[in-house]
Design a protein around this motif. Sequence first.
Motif, PDB file in Angstrom:
ATOM      1  N   ILE A   1      -0.776   7.648  -4.341  1.00 15.23           N
ATOM      2  CA  ILE A   1       0.263   8.442  -4.070  1.00 15.23           C
ATOM      3  C   ILE A   1       1.078   8.234  -2.973  1.00 15.23           C
ATOM      4  CG2 ILE A   1       0.774  10.602  -2.943  1.00 15.23           C
ATOM      5  CD1 ILE A   1       0.345  11.092  -5.917  1.00 15.23           C
ATOM      6  N   VAL A   2       2.342   8.244  -2.996  1.00 14.82           N
ATOM      7  CA  VAL A   2       3.219   8.051  -1.905  1.00 14.82           C
ATOM      8  C   VAL A   2       3.218   9.283  -0.826  1.00 14.82           C
ATOM      9  CG1 VAL A   2       5.671   7.480  -0.988  1.00 14.82           C
ATOM     10  CG2 VAL A   2       4.920   6.524  -3.286  1.00 14.82           C
ATOM     11  N   PRO A   3       2.526   9.072   0.321  1.00 11.20           N
ATOM     12  CA  PRO A   3       2.183  10.553   1.002  1.00 11.20           C
ATOM     13  C   PRO A   3       3.281  11.244   1.221  1.00 11.20           C
ATOM     14  CG  PRO A   3       1.279   8.520   2.001  1.00 11.20           C
ATOM     15  CD  PRO A   3       2.215   7.941   1.121  1.00 11.20           C
ATOM     16  N   GLU A   4       4.547  10.680   1.522  1.00  8.29           N
ATOM     17  CA  GLU A   4       5.739  11.582   1.985  1.00  8.29           C
ATOM     18  C   GLU A   4       6.166  12.495   0.684  1.00  8.29           C
ATOM     19  OE1 GLU A   4       5.141   8.296   2.526  1.00  8.29           O
ATOM     20  OE2 GLU A   4       5.778   7.670   4.694  1.00  8.29           O
ATOM     21  N   SER A   5       6.134  11.777  -0.330  1.00 11.76           N
ATOM     22  CA  SER A   5       6.832  12.469  -1.388  1.00 11.76           C
ATOM     23  C   SER A   5       5.664  13.198  -2.236  1.00 11.76           C
ATOM     24  CB  SER A   5       7.416  11.469  -2.452  1.00 11.76           C
ATOM     25  OG  SER A   5       6.712  10.405  -3.017  1.00 11.76           O
ATOM     26  N   GLY A   6       4.503  12.888  -2.220  1.00 12.70           N
ATOM     27  CA  GLY A   6       3.418  13.233  -3.043  1.00 12.70           C
ATOM     28  C   GLY A   6       3.525  13.068  -4.406  1.00 12.70           C
ATOM     29  N   LEU A   7       4.204  11.809  -4.709  1.00 13.11           N
ATOM     30  CA  LEU A   7       4.421  11.203  -5.888  1.00 13.11           C
ATOM     31  C   LEU A   7       3.590  10.236  -6.399  1.00 13.11           C
ATOM     32  CD1 LEU A   7       8.342  11.833  -6.178  1.00 13.11           C
ATOM     33  CD2 LEU A   7       6.602  13.396  -7.052  1.00 13.11           C
TER      34      LEU A   7
ATOM     35  N   VAL B   1      -6.873   4.083   6.498  1.00  9.35           N
ATOM     36  CA  VAL B   1      -7.029   5.196   5.645  1.00  9.35           C
ATOM     37  C   VAL B   1      -7.145   4.732   4.268  1.00  9.35           C
ATOM     38  CG1 VAL B   1      -6.125   7.088   5.018  1.00  9.35           C
ATOM     39  CG2 VAL B   1      -5.505   6.551   7.127  1.00  9.35           C
ATOM     40  N   ALA B   2      -8.643   5.303   3.394  1.00 12.40           N
ATOM     41  CA  ALA B   2      -8.658   5.004   2.078  1.00 12.40           C
ATOM     42  C   ALA B   2      -7.822   5.764   1.441  1.00 12.40           C
ATOM     43  CB  ALA B   2     -10.078   5.475   1.914  1.00 12.40           C
ATOM     44  N   GLU B   3      -7.139   5.026   0.367  1.00 15.08           N
ATOM     45  CA  GLU B   3      -6.223   5.590  -0.665  1.00 15.08           C
ATOM     46  C   GLU B   3      -6.444   6.888  -1.200  1.00 15.08           C
ATOM     47  OE1 GLU B   3      -5.835   2.018  -2.672  1.00 15.08           O
ATOM     48  OE2 GLU B   3      -3.896   1.471  -1.982  1.00 15.08           O
ATOM     49  N   GLY B   4      -7.794   6.930  -1.427  1.00 14.36           N
ATOM     50  CA  GLY B   4      -8.284   8.344  -2.126  1.00 14.36           C
ATOM     51  C   GLY B   4      -8.063   9.568  -1.366  1.00 14.36           C
ATOM     52  N   TYR B   5      -8.059   9.312   0.094  1.00 15.22           N
ATOM     53  CA  TYR B   5      -7.952  10.259   0.750  1.00 15.22           C
ATOM     54  C   TYR B   5      -6.637  11.057   0.646  1.00 15.22           C
ATOM     55  CZ  TYR B   5      -6.995  12.900   5.196  1.00 15.22           C
ATOM     56  OH  TYR B   5      -6.698  13.964   6.189  1.00 15.22           O
ATOM     57  N   TYR B   6      -5.413  10.476   0.450  1.00 11.19           N
ATOM     58  CA  TYR B   6      -4.115  11.021   0.256  1.00 11.19           C
ATOM     59  C   TYR B   6      -4.213  11.639  -1.224  1.00 11.19           C
ATOM     60  CZ  TYR B   6      -2.624   8.935   4.347  1.00 11.19           C
ATOM     61  OH  TYR B   6      -2.193   8.258   5.517  1.00 11.19           O
ATOM     62  N   ALA B   7      -5.030  10.807  -2.004  1.00 10.54           N
ATOM     63  CA  ALA B   7      -4.974  11.154  -3.678  1.00 10.54           C
ATOM     64  C   ALA B   7      -5.534  12.354  -3.687  1.00 10.54           C
ATOM     65  CB  ALA B   7      -5.689  10.018  -4.373  1.00 10.54           C
ATOM     66  N   ALA B   8      -6.752  12.774  -2.987  1.00  5.55           N
ATOM     67  CA  ALA B   8      -7.482  13.989  -3.070  1.00  5.55           C
ATOM     68  C   ALA B   8      -6.569  15.012  -2.895  1.00  5.55           C
ATOM     69  CB  ALA B   8      -8.686  13.952  -2.225  1.00  5.55           C
TER      70      ALA B   8
ATOM     71  N   PRO C   1       0.853  -1.344  -0.025  1.00  5.71           N
ATOM     72  CA  PRO C   1       0.097   0.038  -0.003  1.00  5.71           C
ATOM     73  C   PRO C   1       0.897   1.231  -0.073  1.00  5.71           C
ATOM     74  CG  PRO C   1      -0.792  -1.599   1.480  1.00  5.71           C
ATOM     75  CD  PRO C   1       0.527  -2.158   1.101  1.00  5.71           C
ATOM     76  N   SER C   2       0.501   2.335  -0.943  1.00  5.93           N
ATOM     77  CA  SER C   2       1.296   3.180  -0.997  1.00  5.93           C
ATOM     78  C   SER C   2       1.702   4.094   0.293  1.00  5.93           C
ATOM     79  CB  SER C   2       0.697   4.233  -1.910  1.00  5.93           C
ATOM     80  OG  SER C   2      -0.674   4.642  -1.563  1.00  5.93           O
ATOM     81  N   ALA C   3       0.766   4.044   1.513  1.00  5.26           N
ATOM     82  CA  ALA C   3       0.947   4.484   2.721  1.00  5.26           C
ATOM     83  C   ALA C   3       2.138   4.109   3.365  1.00  5.26           C
ATOM     84  CB  ALA C   3      -0.496   4.479   3.613  1.00  5.26           C
ATOM     85  N   PHE C   4       2.455   2.820   3.005  1.00  9.21           N
ATOM     86  CA  PHE C   4       3.516   2.027   3.791  1.00  9.21           C
ATOM     87  C   PHE C   4       4.838   2.094   2.785  1.00  9.21           C
ATOM     88  CE2 PHE C   4      -0.436  -0.029   5.300  1.00  9.21           C
ATOM     89  CZ  PHE C   4      -0.525   0.899   6.550  1.00  9.21           C
ATOM     90  N   LEU C   5       4.706   2.269   1.552  1.00  8.77           N
ATOM     91  CA  LEU C   5       5.945   2.327   0.712  1.00  8.77           C
ATOM     92  C   LEU C   5       7.147   2.700   1.146  1.00  8.77           C
ATOM     93  CD1 LEU C   5       6.776   0.826  -1.975  1.00  8.77           C
ATOM     94  CD2 LEU C   5       6.213   2.827  -3.120  1.00  8.77           C
ATOM     95  N   LYS C   6       7.345   3.999   1.606  1.00 10.03           N
ATOM     96  CA  LYS C   6       8.341   4.647   1.746  1.00 10.03           C
ATOM     97  C   LYS C   6       8.902   3.620   3.251  1.00 10.03           C
ATOM     98  CE  LYS C   6      10.967   8.779   2.836  1.00 10.03           C
ATOM     99  NZ  LYS C   6      11.620   8.175   4.239  1.00 10.03           N
TER     100      LYS C   6
END
Lengths: 331, 331
Positions: free
Chosen positions: B111-117, B282-289, B84-89
């Motif tokens: 989106i990777v939350p830490e980098s916003g990418l 946390v739903a992934e779309g939350y960060y994506a938004a 999951p992108s939230a744990f990738l980093k």
Amino acid sequence: MKDTKRIAVLGGGSWATAIIKMLSENLETIGWYMRSVYAIEHIKRNKHNPSYLSSAELHPEQLDLSDDMNVIVDNYDILIFAIPSAFLKTELDKLTTSLENKVIFSAIKGIVPESGLIVGEHFHEKHAIPFENIGVITGPCHAEEVAMERLSYLTLACQDQEKAKDLSNFIAGRYIKIKISDDIIGTEYAAMLKNIYAIAAGIAHGLGYGDNFQSVLMSNAIREMKRFIKKVHKMKRNINNSAYLGDLLVTGYSVFSRNRMFGNMIGKGYTVKSAMLEMSMVAEGYYAAKSAYNIKKDNGAKTPIIDAVYNVLYDKKEAKDEFKKLTNRLD
Amino acid sequence: MKDTKRIAVLGGGSWATAIIKMLSENLETIGWYMRSVYAIEHIKRNKHNPSYLSSAELHPEQLDLSDDMNVIVDNYDILIFAIPSAFLKTELDKLTTSLENKVIFSAIKGIVPESGLIVGEHFHEKHAIPFENIGVITGPCHAEEVAMERLSYLTLACQDQEKAKDLSNFIAGRYIKIKISDDIIGTEYAAMLKNIYAIAAGIAHGLGYGDNFQSVLMSNAIREMKRFIKKVHKMKRNINNSAYLGDLLVTGYSVFSRNRMFGNMIGKGYTVKSAMLEMSMVAEGYYAAKSAYNIKKDNGAKTPIIDAVYNVLYDKKEAKDEFKKLTNRLD
């Protein structure tokens, strides 16, 4: 309240009743032709259509009801036809009065079986209505949600966009938003084709395909619809607008769609005949599939989904085999 | 059986497990990194992932399981990330070995939350992976339907399409069809954006909007997605292909989508915080938004749906008011 004596609805089903409900938010008098004297009496007494969309409250004091189509046609300028396409010709055969100078809006989805034409073309060719006096009312819109006053977006299409705008003033309201279009041919074909795709979705579901496949089917269906309509009537249109893609989705994803239900029975192994008997009605997509197949044979559009549905419904092909082949034509 | 020691999956969730299942139809040995030693032991003993997609039967004799990411990265050439992108980093921070010359396929949506990418960009920018070694595996595909062996279509995107074709040989099979694409940026953004639209669909449903509106929302969403992706990375693409429209539909119409569920709670009046607590994730779309909103502020894409979701999730706007406004921006 904006005007009187201008607009009438012809037909007594769910969609006709929904349009009456929309109009009655804006008009003092609406003409309404329906065949059934019983239904007319019921509406006058009980403020509800007895058989269709009976949850919608009607206001008899606003309704100029008649079981004589000629009376309604004579007295109103804008005629909204909402008679199922399978019965349209029989109904129009009752006409003794003239349709000259009338503006005809079709709220009918499908092909007139006797002529093999979409409704606008049928009025044009069989009743000499000029195209600038022909319009289309299209969804995406389940009538049931109009009864519940849930927000819905309709598209009014007319070559003469002023006529569409004029009518839109009487249909738009609290829970109805209107978009104007000049693509009467494309929107009508979209409304017809989507029923074939709903049958395809039903067959796939009946055969055990899942949601992943359904989304691929719909993604292919909208591309196929674009190719088909482009061959029939080339013009600039965004196939992802609500009148095309939205209408496809609201039907293709509806478990209440008669077309999807019909397809589902076929997928589960019913014969075409027994599925029709079981439903005690003919799904509009059944006629549409034949008509669309013949049109695409002429114009050469690549239509794997229509082909598969046609082969199952008319060529006695096994749904299972036909859809197995179809899966290799989709991507 | 085609090859060995080439392909590994990193991640232990449903989607990772589904990909393992696909690969194990074609490969003798598959590397599999997952954090949980308990899950690894459970799989070896019981042939099922204990927590995710546990209905899928696994074949431990084909699986080279390890809870050490560095071992797996060292031993395999093609690395499929399904963390999951939230744990990738956090996971990538464990890497001590090099990713040089590895081919990285991302099966991560978001989106990777830490980098916003998006994930491909994150690997490129933070790990110096050249774009020709980065690929994307995208749906439309619910992992659950892979477990049931229901026919699903995946898209493999890579700038170097030969690498996508190479991998496709090991993923395609009885119930998996593969399409090749060179649009790694567009397919990844589509996979991310669809989660925002699924939240929007959930909010609308929670607020009491019906199927008519849902179809209009999806029809607008795909047009918005097209505008957004065009601004980010302009190239020739058909937004109605399965990887874009299909992926949007399978999520936006799924009542099981976590993003849609999250939106539904918001629509029903939960605060963002309480909806997250209730879902214990946390739903992934939350960060994506948030990320999509910032990107569109830069590039000027017209994104009424993303705006509405952002305003509700991050700007404390009432969902009811915000969606009322949104209805006037859709058509």
